[in-house]
Design an enzyme around this catalytic site. Sequence first.
Site, short mmCIF file in Angstrom:
data_model
loop_
_atom_site.label_atom_id
_atom_site.label_comp_id
_atom_site.label_asym_id
_atom_site.label_seq_id
_atom_site.Cartn_x
_atom_site.Cartn_y
_atom_site.Cartn_z
N CYS A 1 0.82 -1.21 0.00
CA CYS A 1 0.00 0.00 0.00
C CYS A 1 0.86 1.26 0.00
CB CYS A 1 -0.87 0.03 1.24
SG CYS A 1 -1.83 -1.45 1.49
N ARG B 1 4.96 0.07 -6.20
CA ARG B 1 4.98 -0.74 -4.98
C ARG B 1 4.03 -1.93 -5.08
NH1 ARG B 1 6.64 2.51 -0.30
NH2 ARG B 1 5.25 1.29 0.98
N TRP C 1 -3.13 -2.71 -1.40
CA TRP C 1 -2.73 -4.08 -1.75
C TRP C 1 -3.47 -4.95 -0.75
CZ3 TRP C 1 0.17 -8.36 0.01
CH2 TRP C 1 0.75 -9.15 -0.99
N ASN D 1 -1.71 2.15 5.90
CA ASN D 1 -0.80 1.07 5.48
C ASN D 1 -0.51 0.24 6.72
OD1 ASN D 1 -0.66 2.30 3.04
ND2 ASN D 1 1.52 2.79 3.14
N GLY D 2 -0.47 -1.08 6.54
CA GLY D 2 -0.17 -1.94 7.68
C GLY D 2 -1.37 -2.81 8.02
N GLU E 1 18.94 -16.47 -7.72
CA GLU E 1 18.47 -15.14 -8.13
C GLU E 1 17.98 -15.16 -9.58
OE1 GLU E 1 17.54 -12.66 -6.72
OE2 GLU E 1 17.64 -11.01 -8.14
N LYS F 1 14.21 -14.14 -10.62
CA LYS F 1 13.97 -13.03 -11.54
C LYS F 1 13.05 -13.49 -12.68
CE LYS F 1 14.92 -10.40 -10.05
NZ LYS F 1 15.23 -9.68 -8.90
N GLU G 1 9.36 -14.42 -11.43
CA GLU G 1 8.50 -13.35 -10.93
C GLU G 1 7.99 -12.44 -12.04
OE1 GLU G 1 10.24 -10.48 -8.19
OE2 GLU G 1 12.19 -10.75 -9.10
N HIS H 1 19.71 -36.53 -7.16
CA HIS H 1 19.04 -37.08 -5.98
C HIS H 1 17.52 -36.94 -6.06
CE1 HIS H 1 22.87 -37.90 -4.12
NE2 HIS H 1 23.25 -36.67 -4.43
N LYS I 1 6.37 -4.07 -4.14
CA LYS I 1 7.78 -3.68 -4.03
C LYS I 1 8.26 -3.79 -2.59
CE LYS I 1 11.68 -2.09 -5.55
NZ LYS I 1 12.52 -3.10 -6.23
#
Length: 612
Positions: free
Chosen positions: A2, A27, A76, A102-103, A484, A488, A491, A507, A607
């Site tokens: 948010c 974000r 969000w 936010n939160g 990484e 990348k 996502e 294995h 973000k």
Amino acid sequence: MCGIVGYVGSAQAGPILLDGLERLEYRGYDSAGIAVLSPEKGLQVKKAKGRLKVLSALVDEGRAVEGTIGIGHTRWATHGQPNDVNSHPHLSQDSRIAVVHNGIIENYVEIKEYLIGKGIRFRSETDTEVVAQLLAYHYRKTGDLMTAVYRVLHRIEGAYALGILCADMPDAFIAVRKDAPLLLGYGQGCSFIASDVTAIIKHTREVSYMEDGEVAVVKADGIQVYDALGQPVEKERCTIDWDVSAAEKGGYAHFMFKEIMEQPEAVRKTVHPRLKDRRVVFDELKVTPDEIRGLQRIVIVACGSSYHVGMVGKYNLERLLRRPVETMLASEFRYCDPLVDEHTLVIVISQSGETLDTMAALRQARSLGARILSIVNVVGSSIARESDEVLYTWAGPEIAVATTKAYSTQLVLLDMLGLYFADILGSVKPEEYESIIEELQALPAKMEEVLENTEKIKYLASVCFNHNSIFFIGRNLDYALGLEGSLKLKEISYIHCEAYAAGELKHGTISLIEDGTLVVALCTYAPLFDKSLSNIVEVKARGADVVALTDDSHAEELRKTVGNVLTIPDTHTIFKPSLGVIPLQIFSYYMALQRGCDIDKPRNLAKSVTVE
Ligand code: F6R
């Protein structure tokens, strides 16, 4: 996650709020809304599910709401579906108080039940609405908005940054912070609040960061801040030293590509001020050589890509220091009763400095007596402020959700920290130290070299983008790099991919390799080149299509086995991931572009992850 923006001044608030929200889009969000107040029109709240352009059309780009004071929000969803009703701002029942948040309010259920018992009707499923309703409830009882605000703060639990607009207070709004970022902006005859400085940088670079428990009364001609007990607080102001262009695309189609291209410069800015007379020097560190010698263990905690930096760091720091280094996911660390004490250095890595799991791990490690050193990009962020020591990466604002330049600057800074400690511990031979410094200085130029050769990667993406299962394999540093590379790719392109330590394939996972499976084989770690080559032969024998990455010295050898070989310049072993990550970022970018994905704002992602 948010975003919050608030404005009070002499201009119309609507367009300013929408512009601020647009800058917070990166974000991640699923709905947006604004509340604007004018003496004639009163409190006008408009909100809409979906992209900001839906809201913008609803309010005629801000012109359809009247007033010079307002608050805005990108949501969000956490509590309740993303829809118009659950979007912020939330109104009290009498529609005289609007709140953006936010939160998470953790005890919202019991407060909601209490208020329902008092006859208050709720419109949304959100935790935020209880703040608006509880505030109005206490305001009605006390007749004083500030008293009501403090009552609410005593009652609610959780994390919150709040913007509060009340129809009875036409010249000011209120801002509150606890465990969620919020900053105050000082303009010419106007004032702002924002969850992230990018929202207001166009208007002012003079800001101060709110502390937990503080309450600000924001007016056009100034901002008064009070502490948790209602005592006035003098806020220190600071000047943001990057300008608006840093947060704009500058001719690139996507922020992600721009940020990939900015990596050499970001690394240069991060490295050069800390190199003096061919030694790494951290003027900003308070830790003494004796304290460094006394460290028994280093634990690195972080999430996502920052965790992957820590995975590279484990290999590099153990090699440089010959001391145990453990890298843990912050979300696991906080629940595993971790073995850290005053002889442990906990290195916390975070681009945003606001990731909730990382923050919780930091607090836990500190409560166990560990010394906390954080590597952070956002100046003044919560993690930076709660750490004993902070090393800032000078990557500038990172807008694309998928991190690139923050990853690279974190990585080089962690390597430099290892070198700094190694110098004090005498754990690296002088000749090796010298050669590492030489390569460190050459790193930005070598990154530029990699960035000059993107055509082949683009071509490979054009022939690989239809794969729907991809494996990244590598050993040692290449395994950490693969983590990484795979994150990348998944996502932003939504292709299922996994990173495996190449020796671990046999294995179990090798059973998934069949005709046409794409394997990205990372072979930059020279000491295990031959072993990696054997793993390539194994997957090829089972039908895999292989794309491989190695350094210039090993390219010819690798081409005897693999047709598609990407290369990076030779460098010291510890910097291989710093160069190797760039072709993987570019590959992910072009794969996502081919698949028509929303590269800068991938679905379901945010973000800055400020929820657990
Ligand atoms: C992936 C990505 C995330 C972040 C993670 C931690 O591209 O950006 O995995 O690395 O959410 O974020 P910070 O570093 O802000 O703590």
